[in-house]
Scaffold this active site. Structure first.
Site, PDB file in Angstrom:
ATOM      1  NE  ARG A   1      38.310  98.579  27.058  1.00 16.19           N
ATOM      2  CZ  ARG A   1      37.096  97.985  27.576  1.00 16.19           C
ATOM      3  NH1 ARG A   1      36.385  97.695  26.544  1.00 16.19           N
ATOM      4  NH2 ARG A   1      37.159  97.463  28.817  1.00 16.19           N
TER       5      ARG A   1
ATOM      6  CD  GLU B   1      37.303  97.113  22.636  1.00 20.33           C
ATOM      7  OE1 GLU B   1      36.279  97.810  22.412  1.00 20.33           O
ATOM      8  OE2 GLU B   1      37.443  96.177  23.540  1.00 20.33           O
TER       9      GLU B   1
ATOM     10  CE  LYS C   1      20.401  98.831  23.173  1.00 17.54           C
ATOM     11  NZ  LYS C   1      21.485  98.271  22.581  1.00 17.54           N
TER      12      LYS C   1
END
Length: 624
Positions: A395, A367, A283
């Site tokens: 969600r 979540e 990354k």
């Protein structure tokens, strides 16, 4: 723009680039990314890490015939550059410009609009099965990160993938943690063998032959299989995926284009079975500040290329105010525990987790689990504070309703990024939380008007409530409304900020500041409105509204939510129920649409919700 990147004006043009120029093209792409995102802001580190990966995919696939689904989609910038959008890349995340996420309406090569995590495998599996039923031959690839793979939907799709016996290729972009050590060429070799149709046919034939030998065949086959599986578990990475019925290839060097291209082509050649290619990337690769601080450059505002420093400077944000509050009360209230879903920095719980690690729980991109886990914590006598962005909290609708509200668990939801969020666009605008939360019995919704009132709201819920509560607040710099005296919170009660005639403005949350600004503009037209800070969206102050509505000719509601199911709709229904019908109603809110990307200020103006637009609308109604 670089010499090679200029040659890519439409999808598939990368195939005209000579292999010896791939490294130079990757360099040009990284320069383009850094220069553009330094002006527009955006998701930089993840895209820098996926340059060669995206190039390899484009060399293997034929767009838009073949289908490529990006999980979340924030790492699709390179894909946009390679599908002819380099010339307009400077408009990234700007109003009227290209999105920071895949958008089919921008280019059919984007395949599917995404923005939330862990959805790619389900979409790709659906595309693959649709292909099979139609009898077409397009390739279907999904790219998912190691973080997104922790989401429940991803595992549901993996579980279903093998059962449906359809070829699709899952590219696991592992840029944070190693699922298995990289054992180089041998790993790739073994992966190719397992993906080879002849090998799989030979294995099946051997097992069938042994089964036919009387008395001894089946025990021999059973012993061989147990021995083989034990050896594979010891030496071969990816056994989790193998055991779920997928073919595993990797780990593969995510910055070696030829190695990835070979792996992808091998994976795509498998018939009737999903294949996972495990790719290791870095990354932030190619830009030192992003490589050093990948979390900072995951989603970054405008920054100085030379130093990597953001240009916005330090701001007191709502998130920072919540962070300080949580840290302070955490020291005096041992029953407080923090729950978040993979975003401790973004939601302001990082400092608490560092000081009180035993009371801090980051559950990953999950979540639904976060909410029900919090319900369990509350049932066990603790006081959980669940910190999620508005768009991600939705969600977990069923878990909030079923596990928290039905059980009346005293869970505190701090709903960050409520209202217009800005440049991330449709998938990230927090404009539905009032609608979906207010439909739930036993749920209380508070929407403080500024940073100081946020602290008061948090203290009120913690000190006086023993039922579910959601406290919603926007992204960015916290307002501070000057007041001589602030009355204490009282459950379900609003606060009159200014008294006027004819026009009554009932404002929610950060719309209060806009209401006060609009009131100043209206005074120039000799209209002096009454302005009310609602504080509570559910339950709202019915007594005050009933009393004031009867004294005013026009009732204006202001909220940063869509109309359907929102405060404005509920307020108008209340006036009808109370037979207060002589007033004119004006709803200042968002229409029932998905709001595009752009700065919050531009979007508020576009939808007629800035102070000037509000004052103009009220004036037009007042003179009728």
């Amino acid at each position: 723009m670089g010499r090679l990147l200029k040659q890519i004006v439409k999808e598939n043009d990368i195939k005209n680039i000579a292999p010896e120029d791939y490294r130079e093209l990757a360099k040009e792409i990284r320069i383009k990314l850094v220069r553009s995102v330094s002006h527009t802001g955006g998701h930089l580190a993840s895209n820098l890490g996926a340059v060669e990966l995206t190039m390899a995919l484009h060399l293997c696939l034929d767009f838009p015939k073949d289908k490529l689904v990006w999980d979340v989609g924030h790492q699709s910038y390179v894909h946009k550059l390679l599908t002819g959008r380099a010339e307009v890349f400077g408009t990234l995340r700007q109003i009227g410009g290209i999105s920071g996420f895949p958008k089919v309406k921008e280019n059919p090569s984007d395949t599917f609009d995404t923005g939330h995590s862990s959805t790619s495998l389900s979409v790709a599996l659906g595309l693959a099965k649709a292909r099979d039923l139609k009898g077409t031959d397009e390739k279907v690839f999904a790219v998912i990160g190691d973080g997104a793979l922790s989401g429940g939907m991803a595992f549901e799709a993996l579980n279903n993938a093998a059962a449906l016996k359809s070829n699709m290729v899952i590219v696991l972009n592992d840029n944070k943690m190693s699922i298995a050590p990289n054992v180089g060429g041998m790993s790739n070799y073994l992966g190719k063998i397992r993906a080879n149709q002849k090998y799989r046919n030979l294995k099946a034939n051997v097992e069938q032959t042994l089964d036919k030998i009387p008395n001894f065949g089946q025990p021999i086959a059973s012993h061989i299989k147990r021995a083989k599986d034990s050896i594979k578990h010891l030496f071969i990475p990816g056994m989790l995926f193998e055991d779920m019925g997928l073919i595993y290839i990797g780990p593969v060097d995510g910055h070696n284009i030829n190695e990835m291209k070979t792996a992808f082509e091998t994976a795509a050649s498998v018939e009737d079975q999903p294949t996972l290619v495990h790719v290791l990337t870095k990354k932030g690769k190619g830009y030192k500040p992003a490589r050093k601080h990948p979390s900072v450059f995951h989603g970054v505002e405008q920054f100085d290329i030379g130093t990597g420093e953001t240009l916005s400077g330090e701001q007191i944000t709502y998130t920072k105010i919540f962070e300080q509050w949580l840290l302070a009360v955490g020291g005096t209230r041992e029953e407080i525990v923090s729950v978040c879903a993979a975003m401790p920095d973004g939601t302001g719980v990082q400092a608490f987790s560092e000081k009180y690690p035993e009371r801090s729980f980051d559950v990953g991109i999950a979540e639904e689990h976060a909410v029900t886990f919090a319900a369990g914590l509350a049932a066990g006598g603790l006081r959980p504070v669940v910190s999620l962005y508005s768009t991600f909290l939705q969600r977990a609708y069923d878990q909030i309703l079923h596990d928290v509200c039905i059980n009346e668990m005293p869970v505190i939801f701090t709903v960050d990024r409520s209202g217009i969020v800005g440049r991330d666009g449709e998938t990230h605008q927090g404009i539905f939380d009032i609608s979906y939360l207010s439909s739930m019995p036993n749920m209380t919704i508070l929407s403080p008007m500024d940073g100081e009132e946020l602290v008061s709201a948090l203290n009120f819920v913690l000190d006086t409530m023993n039922t579910p509560a959601a406290i919603r607040y926007p992204r960015g710099k916290a307002y501070r409304i000057e007041m001589e005296k602030r009355p204490a919170f009282e459950y379900g009660k609003a606060e009159v900020l200014a008294e006027g005639r004819e026009v009554l403005i009932l404002a929610v949350g950060n719309m209060v500041a806009k209401a006060l600004a609009a009131a100043k503009l209206l005074e120039k037209n000799r209209i002096s409105p009454t302005v009310v800070n609602m504080r509570f969206v559910k339950p709202f102050d019915e007594d005050l509204v009933r009393s004031l509505a009867k004294k005013h000719r026009i009732v204006v509601t202001m909220e940063d939510n869509i109309y359907s199911g929102g405060f404005s709709e509920k307020l108008q229904a209340f006036l009808q129920k109370e037979r207060i019908r002589r007033v004119k109603c004006l709803a200042i809110c968002l229409p029932d649409v998905f709001v595009e990307h752009g700065s919050p200020e531009e979007l508020y103006e576009k939808y007629g919700m800035d102070a000037e637009s509000v004052a103009e609308k009220i004036s037009e109604v007042a003179v009728r």
